[in-house]
Design an enzyme around this catalytic site. Structure first.
Site, mmCIF file in Angstrom:
data_model
loop_
_atom_site.group_PDB
_atom_site.id
_atom_site.type_symbol
_atom_site.label_atom_id
_atom_site.label_comp_id
_atom_site.label_asym_id
_atom_site.label_seq_id
_atom_site.Cartn_x
_atom_site.Cartn_y
_atom_site.Cartn_z
ATOM 1 N N ALA A 12 -42.033 6.788 21.042
ATOM 2 C CA ALA A 12 -42.950 5.648 21.117
ATOM 3 C C ALA A 12 -43.050 4.887 19.796
ATOM 4 O O ALA A 12 -43.002 5.466 18.713
ATOM 5 C CB ALA A 12 -44.335 6.144 21.516
ATOM 6 N N ALA A 15 -46.065 6.038 17.665
ATOM 7 C CA ALA A 15 -45.838 7.284 16.915
ATOM 8 C C ALA A 15 -45.140 6.974 15.588
ATOM 9 O O ALA A 15 -45.508 7.519 14.541
ATOM 10 C CB ALA A 15 -44.997 8.249 17.748
ATOM 11 N N ARG A 36 -36.818 11.231 27.227
ATOM 12 C CA ARG A 36 -36.144 11.362 28.520
ATOM 13 C C ARG A 36 -34.639 11.387 28.311
ATOM 14 O O ARG A 36 -33.903 11.996 29.070
ATOM 15 C CB ARG A 36 -36.539 10.196 29.419
ATOM 16 N N TYR A 57 -39.543 16.315 28.248
ATOM 17 C CA TYR A 57 -40.895 16.599 27.735
ATOM 18 C C TYR A 57 -41.323 18.059 27.960
ATOM 19 O O TYR A 57 -41.962 18.664 27.122
ATOM 20 C CB TYR A 57 -41.921 15.667 28.382
ATOM 21 N N LEU A 73 -47.265 8.517 25.557
ATOM 22 C CA LEU A 73 -46.514 8.006 26.712
ATOM 23 C C LEU A 73 -47.242 6.809 27.311
ATOM 24 O O LEU A 73 -48.405 6.542 26.964
ATOM 25 C CB LEU A 73 -46.394 9.124 27.763
ATOM 26 N N HIS A 78 -50.362 9.739 31.084
ATOM 27 C CA HIS A 78 -51.216 10.537 30.194
ATOM 28 C C HIS A 78 -51.799 11.760 30.898
ATOM 29 O O HIS A 78 -51.772 12.869 30.349
ATOM 30 C CB HIS A 78 -52.357 9.684 29.633
ATOM 31 N N LYS A 96 -54.919 6.678 23.509
ATOM 32 C CA LYS A 96 -55.885 5.980 24.345
ATOM 33 C C LYS A 96 -55.171 4.934 25.199
ATOM 34 O O LYS A 96 -54.143 4.380 24.731
ATOM 35 C CB LYS A 96 -56.955 5.333 23.485
HETATM 36 N N1 LIG Z 1 -48.738 0.227 20.207
HETATM 37 C C1 LIG Z 1 -50.020 0.207 19.854
HETATM 38 O O1 LIG Z 1 -50.446 -0.468 18.916
HETATM 39 C C2 LIG Z 1 -51.013 1.034 20.597
HETATM 40 C C3 LIG Z 1 -52.341 0.973 20.207
HETATM 41 C C4 LIG Z 1 -53.268 1.772 20.844
HETATM 42 C C5 LIG Z 1 -52.854 2.624 21.844
HETATM 43 N N2 LIG Z 1 -51.529 2.676 22.216
HETATM 44 C C6 LIG Z 1 -51.142 3.567 23.273
HETATM 45 O O2 LIG Z 1 -50.013 4.353 22.869
HETATM 46 C C7 LIG Z 1 -49.219 4.645 24.010
HETATM 47 C C8 LIG Z 1 -47.779 4.241 23.708
HETATM 48 O O3 LIG Z 1 -47.743 2.868 23.360
HETATM 49 P P1 LIG Z 1 -46.435 2.246 22.647
HETATM 50 O O4 LIG Z 1 -46.718 0.814 22.450
HETATM 51 O O5 LIG Z 1 -46.051 3.066 21.466
HETATM 52 O O6 LIG Z 1 -45.347 2.432 23.829
HETATM 53 P P2 LIG Z 1 -43.762 2.551 23.777
HETATM 54 O O7 LIG Z 1 -43.209 2.175 22.457
HETATM 55 O O8 LIG Z 1 -43.251 1.847 25.000
HETATM 56 O O9 LIG Z 1 -43.505 4.120 23.923
HETATM 57 C C9 LIG Z 1 -43.774 4.846 25.086
HETATM 58 C C10 LIG Z 1 -42.688 5.922 25.221
HETATM 59 O O10 LIG Z 1 -42.911 6.609 26.449
HETATM 60 C C11 LIG Z 1 -41.676 7.048 26.978
HETATM 61 N N3 LIG Z 1 -41.656 6.764 28.430
HETATM 62 C C12 LIG Z 1 -41.685 7.691 29.423
HETATM 63 N N4 LIG Z 1 -41.654 7.122 30.619
HETATM 64 C C13 LIG Z 1 -41.592 5.782 30.410
HETATM 65 C C14 LIG Z 1 -41.523 4.662 31.274
HETATM 66 N N5 LIG Z 1 -41.529 4.785 32.614
HETATM 67 N N6 LIG Z 1 -41.478 3.436 30.727
HETATM 68 C C15 LIG Z 1 -41.490 3.271 29.392
HETATM 69 N N7 LIG Z 1 -41.552 4.306 28.501
HETATM 70 C C16 LIG Z 1 -41.598 5.559 29.011
HETATM 71 C C17 LIG Z 1 -40.567 6.354 26.213
HETATM 72 O O11 LIG Z 1 -39.913 7.332 25.420
HETATM 73 P P3 LIG Z 1 -38.574 8.120 25.929
HETATM 74 O O12 LIG Z 1 -37.900 7.225 26.922
HETATM 75 O O13 LIG Z 1 -37.802 8.317 24.687
HETATM 76 O O14 LIG Z 1 -39.022 9.393 26.522
HETATM 77 C C18 LIG Z 1 -41.287 5.354 25.316
HETATM 78 O O15 LIG Z 1 -40.681 5.258 24.062
HETATM 79 C C19 LIG Z 1 -49.865 3.918 25.183
HETATM 80 O O16 LIG Z 1 -50.740 4.816 25.839
HETATM 81 C C20 LIG Z 1 -50.698 2.823 24.503
HETATM 82 O O17 LIG Z 1 -51.812 2.434 25.285
HETATM 83 C C21 LIG Z 1 -50.610 1.905 21.615
#
Ligand SMILES: NC(=O)c1ccc[n+]([C@@H]2O[C@H](COP(=O)([O-])OP(=O)(O)OC[C@H]3O[C@@H](n4cnc5c(N)ncnc54)[C@H](OP(=O)(O)O)[C@@H]3O)[C@@H](O)[C@H]2O)c1
Length: 113
Positions: A12, A15, A36, A57, A73, A78, A96
């Protein structure tokens, strides 16, 4: 006291941008990231200073070299993965929002005790 070894579910953005810098400042270890796709996890681990990459995972949840799990995720995953981690006895930090509805929230909080 030894450093907590954290595992990350998913490659993510948050992260990389928020959790890992905070973890380093707090003195924890980024022990493994699971994806994945194992190749994408490998690339992410190398780019972000995570010690190991793991395909899948559940394999990270079951890994004996991990003390705690961070779950960034998509929101709809979640509840499922937090419940799986708790069922394995793992401490969890989930991003969150924890869940998208009351029923899932109650199930997760019940499982967390
Ligand atoms: N970005 C922010 O500023 C922020 C702020 C507050 C909260 N959050 C929370 O943090 C979480 C992640 O946000 P993010 O922006 O970091 O998301 P992201 O970059 O899209 O990362 C999510 C990860 O989940 C995995 N995944 C598993 N199934 C998936 C699917 N069907 N579609 C897409 N990805 C999938 C992917 O990793 P693999 O494919 O490698 O397994 C992907 O890299 C969310 O709950 C979000 O609400 C984010």
């Amino acid at each position: 006291m030894s450093k907590a070894r954290w595992g990350i579910l998913g490659t993510a953005n948050i992260a990389r941008a928020q959790f890992l810098p905070g973890l380093r400042e707090a003195g924890g270890t980024a022990a493994a990231v699971a994806g994945r796709d194992a190749g994408r996890a490998e690339q992410y681990a190398g780019d972000n200073g995570v010690e190991r990459a793991i395909g899948g995972y559940q394999n990270l949840i079951d890994d004996p070299g991990i003390d705690a799990l961070y779950i960034p995720l998509p929101n709809s995953l979640h509840a499922e993965w937090t419940l799986r981690a708790l069922a394995a006895g793992r401490p969890v930090l989930c991003e969150k929002p924890l869940c998208g509805n009351l029923a899932d929230t109650v199930r997760v909080l019940d499982a967390a005790g």
